[in-house]
Design a protein around this motif. Structure first.
Motif, PDB file in Angstrom:
ATOM      1  N   ALA A   1       0.842  -1.194   0.000  1.00  0.00           N
ATOM      2  CA  ALA A   1       0.000   0.000   0.000  1.00  0.00           C
ATOM      3  C   ALA A   1       0.877   1.244   0.000  1.00  0.00           C
ATOM      4  CB  ALA A   1      -0.920  -0.003   1.224  1.00  0.00           C
ATOM      5  N   VAL A   2       0.287   2.348  -0.414  1.00  0.00           N
ATOM      6  CA  VAL A   2       1.009   3.625  -0.392  1.00  0.00           C
ATOM      7  C   VAL A   2       1.477   3.907   1.031  1.00  0.00           C
ATOM      8  CG1 VAL A   2       0.799   6.113  -0.710  1.00  0.00           C
ATOM      9  CG2 VAL A   2      -0.216   4.557  -2.378  1.00  0.00           C
ATOM     10  N   GLY A   3       2.753   4.275   1.153  1.00  0.00           N
ATOM     11  CA  GLY A   3       3.330   4.556   2.458  1.00  0.00           C
ATOM     12  C   GLY A   3       4.159   3.411   3.001  1.00  0.00           C
ATOM     13  N   ASP A   4       4.051   2.214   2.395  1.00  0.00           N
ATOM     14  CA  ASP A   4       4.831   1.058   2.854  1.00  0.00           C
ATOM     15  C   ASP A   4       6.297   1.223   2.469  1.00  0.00           C
ATOM     16  OD1 ASP A   4       2.590  -0.077   3.859  1.00  0.00           O
ATOM     17  OD2 ASP A   4       2.429  -1.686   2.392  1.00  0.00           O
ATOM     18  N   SER A   5       7.169   0.798   3.370  1.00  0.00           N
ATOM     19  CA  SER A   5       8.597   0.737   3.063  1.00  0.00           C
ATOM     20  C   SER A   5       8.874  -0.552   2.311  1.00  0.00           C
ATOM     21  CB  SER A   5       9.428   0.780   4.346  1.00  0.00           C
ATOM     22  OG  SER A   5       9.274   2.041   4.983  1.00  0.00           O
ATOM     23  N   ILE A   6       9.659  -0.464   1.244  1.00  0.00           N
ATOM     24  CA  ILE A   6       9.872  -1.597   0.350  1.00  0.00           C
ATOM     25  C   ILE A   6      11.365  -1.814   0.161  1.00  0.00           C
ATOM     26  CG2 ILE A   6       9.513  -2.442  -2.013  1.00  0.00           C
ATOM     27  CD1 ILE A   6       7.009  -0.602  -2.057  1.00  0.00           C
ATOM     28  N   ALA A   7      11.767  -3.072   0.235  1.00  0.00           N
ATOM     29  CA  ALA A   7      13.150  -3.435  -0.065  1.00  0.00           C
ATOM     30  C   ALA A   7      13.242  -3.887  -1.512  1.00  0.00           C
ATOM     31  CB  ALA A   7      13.626  -4.547   0.864  1.00  0.00           C
ATOM     32  N   GLU A   8      14.404  -3.730  -2.106  1.00  0.00           N
ATOM     33  CA  GLU A   8      14.595  -4.202  -3.467  1.00  0.00           C
ATOM     34  C   GLU A   8      14.352  -5.714  -3.505  1.00  0.00           C
ATOM     35  OE1 GLU A   8      18.067  -4.389  -6.946  1.00  0.00           O
ATOM     36  OE2 GLU A   8      18.319  -3.080  -5.181  1.00  0.00           O
TER      37      GLU A   8
ATOM     38  N   SER B   1      10.119  -5.519  -6.803  1.00  0.00           N
ATOM     39  CA  SER B   1      10.502  -4.108  -6.853  1.00  0.00           C
ATOM     40  C   SER B   1      11.940  -3.970  -7.346  1.00  0.00           C
ATOM     41  CB  SER B   1      10.375  -3.474  -5.469  1.00  0.00           C
ATOM     42  OG  SER B   1      10.829  -2.129  -5.512  1.00  0.00           O
ATOM     43  N   PRO B   2      12.169  -3.096  -8.335  1.00  0.00           N
ATOM     44  CA  PRO B   2      13.532  -2.900  -8.842  1.00  0.00           C
ATOM     45  C   PRO B   2      14.383  -2.002  -7.949  1.00  0.00           C
ATOM     46  CG  PRO B   2      12.013  -1.520 -10.056  1.00  0.00           C
ATOM     47  CD  PRO B   2      11.172  -2.343  -9.113  1.00  0.00           C
ATOM     48  N   LYS B   3      13.764  -1.372  -6.934  1.00  0.00           N
ATOM     49  CA  LYS B   3      14.532  -0.493  -6.047  1.00  0.00           C
ATOM     50  C   LYS B   3      13.900  -0.474  -4.659  1.00  0.00           C
ATOM     51  CE  LYS B   3      14.257   3.876  -5.867  1.00  0.00           C
ATOM     52  NZ  LYS B   3      14.559   5.277  -6.147  1.00  0.00           N
ATOM     53  N   ALA B   4      14.693  -0.027  -3.703  1.00  0.00           N
ATOM     54  CA  ALA B   4      14.208   0.118  -2.328  1.00  0.00           C
ATOM     55  C   ALA B   4      13.685   1.534  -2.117  1.00  0.00           C
ATOM     56  CB  ALA B   4      15.330  -0.188  -1.349  1.00  0.00           C
ATOM     57  N   GLY B   5      12.793   1.682  -1.162  1.00  0.00           N
ATOM     58  CA  GLY B   5      12.248   2.998  -0.850  1.00  0.00           C
ATOM     59  C   GLY B   5      10.862   2.891  -0.258  1.00  0.00           C
ATOM     60  N   VAL B   6      10.100   3.949  -0.426  1.00  0.00           N
ATOM     61  CA  VAL B   6       8.727   4.008   0.067  1.00  0.00           C
ATOM     62  C   VAL B   6       7.787   4.100  -1.135  1.00  0.00           C
ATOM     63  CG1 VAL B   6       7.054   5.359   1.395  1.00  0.00           C
ATOM     64  CG2 VAL B   6       9.401   5.092   2.227  1.00  0.00           C
ATOM     65  N   LEU B   7       6.708   3.325  -1.113  1.00  0.00           N
ATOM     66  CA  LEU B   7       5.722   3.415  -2.187  1.00  0.00           C
ATOM     67  C   LEU B   7       4.960   4.722  -2.026  1.00  0.00           C
ATOM     68  CD1 LEU B   7       4.435   2.031  -4.630  1.00  0.00           C
ATOM     69  CD2 LEU B   7       2.772   1.000  -3.084  1.00  0.00           C
ATOM     70  N   LEU B   8       5.248   5.673  -2.916  1.00  0.00           N
ATOM     71  CA  LEU B   8       4.677   7.018  -2.811  1.00  0.00           C
ATOM     72  C   LEU B   8       3.341   7.140  -3.541  1.00  0.00           C
ATOM     73  CD1 LEU B   8       7.943   9.085  -3.363  1.00  0.00           C
ATOM     74  CD2 LEU B   8       6.876   8.443  -1.191  1.00  0.00           C
TER      75      LEU B   8
END
Length: 437
Positions: A25-32, A50-57
């Protein structure tokens, strides 16, 4: 830096994909490497990492959206990062965001979202809140530094104070309209979702069971389309010929111990694939494909094997069967079957076939008319081996007999050619040592 996540291209022939469901969901932290969503293609459902790490904006394309390959479906970046520049590049918003929520009834005032736009909640709490359709802004966290926990979500009860208006998701709004429901009678935790309306609709259905309607999608939709096209395109004829499999069974029995030593499985399908590859080289006009008015005769035999799954039918093919040994064909075929059953089939294994086998013998079928796998010209149906009384040298004896059912495209393959080809396959199966000649 924020990055557009695009619809992946899982194979050379893939042009678009349908987002079956988002796992985050939007706002989740995601690892590559985390699974973002499941994507349906013509015949496969793939997990998209996911091709990259970050937060789903932002989710640009929601569940059920069909998107052209390499078109954007989401944005991942740093928490609270400004993504206006990416959005101004003409990216379309998701379905859920374009449909304005409607207001239904007065319940309680929604707390303001925390400064910075990010809600402090555990991943499991976010997932549970999404499943329950609860706006996390409504929940007061009791965890570390005010973090919202799973217990907070489970224990959440909407307040009864006046001032807050419930919003309704577009899907729930449409369902309610189709069912003629008054949304003020639907209970929802801050936001009325599809499941809330579905529950009320279920309550209103009478005890008598109603017919179930299923909208075709994904693999089943593609199969329906392709079979209809094949039925209308090819003027087809099915030819059936009995084969005495006494020598075939003995041939397999002699080879099986050696295959066992190599850790390989040897089935009648593997042997018939090798036989068909050899016969196709002798009858090149059957090892072809027809598209519009162009006939292509292929120099090698790429044999497909129909694999029945709960979700439909897959036909991966072993390339260059005519140049491969029986052990190579067996190993590759079993690998393709395992991948099909686990849902990991490579898209490139589903294209480029020149001839197909389909085996219904295990179900006791003794003759049938298989449908051609376009744009191929023929398909061979393999039937059950049945102990049958036959006359040999004037004596009635029992032999294991098997029918072969060849469906051929009569635009290219005349009856005599089809009969000759089927006869040659029969000769190989009744005397497998001919493969060594």
């Amino acid at each position: 830096m924020a990055q557009l996540i695009v619809m992946p291209k899982f194979g050379l022939t893939m042009t678009e994909g349908t987002i079956a469901s988002w796992n985050v969901a939007v706002g989740d932290s995601i690892a590559e490497g985390d699974i973002l969503c499941e994507i349906e293609t013509d015949k496969l459902t793939n997990e998209f990492e996911s091709p990259k790490a970050g937060v789903l904006l932002k989710i640009i394309e929601g569940d059920g959206a069909t998107v052209t390959c390499l078109e954007p479906i989401a944005i991942i970046g740093a928490a609270n990062e400004d993504i206006s520049a990416l959005l101004s590049g003409g990216t379309a918003p998701s379905v859920d965001e374009t449909a304005p929520p409607i207001e239904v009834s007065v319940i309680s005032e929604t707390p303001e979202k925390p400064a910075g736009g990010r809600i402090n909640a555990s991943p499991m709490a976010k997932k549970l809140a999404k499943e329950k359709g609860i706006d996390l802004c409504l929940i007061t966290g009791t965890g570390n530094k005010g973090s919202i926990t799973v217990d907070d979500v489970n224990n959440y009860t909407p307040a009864g104070d006046v001032g807050k208006k419930i919003t309704v998701s577009p899907v729930a709004q449409k369902m309610a309209a189709d069912a003629g429901l008054d949304l003020s009678t639907v209970a929802g935790d801050g936001r009325i979702m599809k499941k809330d309306v579905a529950a009320l609709v279920a309550d209103q259905v009478s005890v008598e069971k109603l017919p179930e309607t299923i909208r075709l999608k994904g693999m089943r939709k593609t199969i329906a389309k392709r079979m209809s096209e094949s039925w209308s395109i090819s003027p087809r004829v099915t030819y059936t010929r009995p084969v005495d499999t006494t020598a075939l069974k003995a041939f397999r029995s002699r080879l099986k111990p050696e295959f066992d030593k190599r850790g390989l499985k040897l089935t009648f399908n593997h042997i018939i694939m090798k036989v068909c590859a050899q016969a196709l080289l002798e009858y090149p006009h059957i090892n072809g494909s027809l598209v519009d008015d162009t006939l292509t005769l292929h120099p090698h035999a790429h044999i497909g094997l129909a694999i029945g799954l709960d979700s439909g039918l897959l036909v991966p093919n072993v390339k260059n069967c005519d140049t491969k040994s029986l052990s190579q064909i067996a190993a590759e075929t079993e690998k393709l079957i395992a991948e099909a059953k686990s849902g990991t089939t490579n898209m490139d294994d589903l294209v480029g076939g020149t001839f197909t086998l389909t085996n219904l013998g295990a179900y006791g079928i003794t003759a049938f008319s298989p449908i051609i796998n376009q744009p191929e010209l023929a398909i061979l149906g393999i039937d059950a081996m049945i102990d049958t009384p036959v006359v040999v040298d004037g004596q009635i004896i029992i032999r294991p007999m098997m029918n072969l059912s060849l469906t051929a495209d009569h635009r290219i393959i005349d009856g005599v050619l089809a009969a000759q080809f089927l006869q040659r396959i029969g000769e190989y199966l009744e005397n497998p040592s001919l493969l060594l000649v």
